[in-house]
Design an enzyme around this catalytic site. Structure first.
Site, mmCIF file in Angstrom:
data_model
loop_
_atom_site.group_PDB
_atom_site.id
_atom_site.type_symbol
_atom_site.label_atom_id
_atom_site.label_comp_id
_atom_site.label_asym_id
_atom_site.label_seq_id
_atom_site.Cartn_x
_atom_site.Cartn_y
_atom_site.Cartn_z
ATOM 1 N N SER A 149 0.867 -1.184 0.000
ATOM 2 C CA SER A 149 0.000 0.000 0.000
ATOM 3 C C SER A 149 0.902 1.231 0.000
ATOM 4 C CB SER A 149 -0.864 0.000 1.262
ATOM 5 O OG SER A 149 -1.465 1.260 1.446
ATOM 6 N N TYR A 162 -1.417 -0.931 10.399
ATOM 7 C CA TYR A 162 -1.549 -1.426 9.013
ATOM 8 C C TYR A 162 -0.353 -0.947 8.191
ATOM 9 C CZ TYR A 162 -3.499 -1.534 4.243
ATOM 10 O OH TYR A 162 -3.713 -1.732 2.895
ATOM 11 N N LYS A 166 2.594 -3.119 6.303
ATOM 12 C CA LYS A 166 2.850 -3.041 4.863
ATOM 13 C C LYS A 166 4.308 -2.653 4.589
ATOM 14 C CE LYS A 166 -1.200 -4.192 3.124
ATOM 15 N NZ LYS A 166 -1.375 -5.398 2.281
#
Ligand SMILES: NC(=O)c1ccc[n+]([C@@H]2O[C@H](COP(=O)([O-])OP(=O)(O)OC[C@H]3O[C@@H](n4cnc5c(N)ncnc54)[C@H](OP(=O)(O)O)[C@@H]3O)[C@@H](O)[C@H]2O)c1
Length: 258
Positions: A149, A162, A166
């Site tokens: 991402s 998150y 990533k």
């Protein structure tokens, strides 16, 4: 004379795409299948997976559906074993499935949530890739595409854990490329920006928030799952034969905005 068009051809190749019952994973699976690959549709839900397989088959695409919660070791093993039994080889692995169960300041997250995010977003792609490696070696090579991402590169708001997971996936990819290049394995990362899927619904279903985001983007709009497919087809195929250990963004210019 070599043909650039032919170098995108994936006939004879087998691709596993995790989290491919919908969203970006489904779009990627369709794109790879349209280039000739036999695709393995996978998610936690067998019914959802079977629906996608029926849809693909009705369109003349070669697909099989095998459910797999990527956070569960037995299910990961079962996925790889079943693919080998069914198709006899694996050439492409797209580690696409991921979770983001929390939104908010990093200090508010429970330890269990941290563990869950790292388990699914980092440990699972690592272990699944390890399980696929022997098949890659047997085939004389393979291509791993890890879906990260833009959050792996630039911290957004309220997505700290998150984002951290990533970023770890990004470095895992570089190490896979470095260690496994000797076996003909390439590993690369695709970093999507804001893409219209269920995963990001909290952002785009809020009209005001979406307008605010879109105003800052050079593209002036969020992306669609189909717009993630071209880069994956390039990285999966011989057209990307000299591409490994790198990070590619498809983000409407998010990382240069502001
Ligand atoms: N959408 C965005 O804006 C955006 C932006 C940047 C990066 N990404 C990344 O793109 C990837 C795909 O996201 P998406 O937006 O396409 O999400 P999505 O539309 O919600 O689809 C997620 C897919 O993953 C499956 N899945 C979820 N948890 C799983 C698990 N533990 N094991 C196996 N499969 C699982 C889901 O099916 P089941 O529920 O049936 O398991 C579904 O097929 C993710 O890695 C995400 O981090 C998305």
């Amino acid at each position: 004379m070599s043909s650039i068009k032919k170098s995108f051809n994936l006939e004879g190749k087998v691709a596993i795409i995790t989290g491919s019952s919908k969203g970006i994973g489904k779009a990627i699976a369709k794109g790879l299948a349209e280039h000739g690959a036999k695709v393995v549709i996978s998610s936690r839900n067998q019914e959802a997976v079977d629906e996608v397989v029926s849809e693909f088959k009705a369109n003349g695409l070669d697909a099989v559906g095998i459910s797999c919660h990527i956070g569960k070791p037995e299910q990961r093993k079962n996925l790889v074993q079943n693919v080998i039994e069914h198709y006899g080889r694996i050439d492409i692995l797209v580690n696409n499935a991921a979770i983001n169960p929390i939104y908010g300041p990093i200090e508010d997250a429970e330890e269990e949530v941290f563990d869950k995010i790292m388990d699914v977003n980092v440990k699972a792609p690592w272990m699944l890739s390890n399980l696929v490696l022997p098949s890659f070696k047997e085939a004389g090579g393979g291509s791993i595409i890890n879906i990260a991402s833009v959050e792996a590169i630039h911290p957004g708001a309220g997505l700290g854990l998150y984002s951290t997971s990533k970023a770890a996936l990004l470095m895992l990819t570089k190490n896979q490329a470095k260690e496994w290049g000797q076996h003909g394995v390439r590993a690369n990362v695709l970093c999507p920006g804001l893409i219209k899927t269920k995963f990001s619904a909290a952002l785009w279903q809020n009209e005001k928030l979406l307008q605010k985001i879109e105003r800052t983007l050079p593209s002036s709009r969020m992306g669609m799952p189909d717009e993630m497919v071209g880069m994956v087809c390039l990285l999966a195929s011989d057209a990307g034969a000299y591409m490994t250990g790198s990070v590619y963004n498809a983000d409407g210019g998010y990382l240069i905005a502001g």
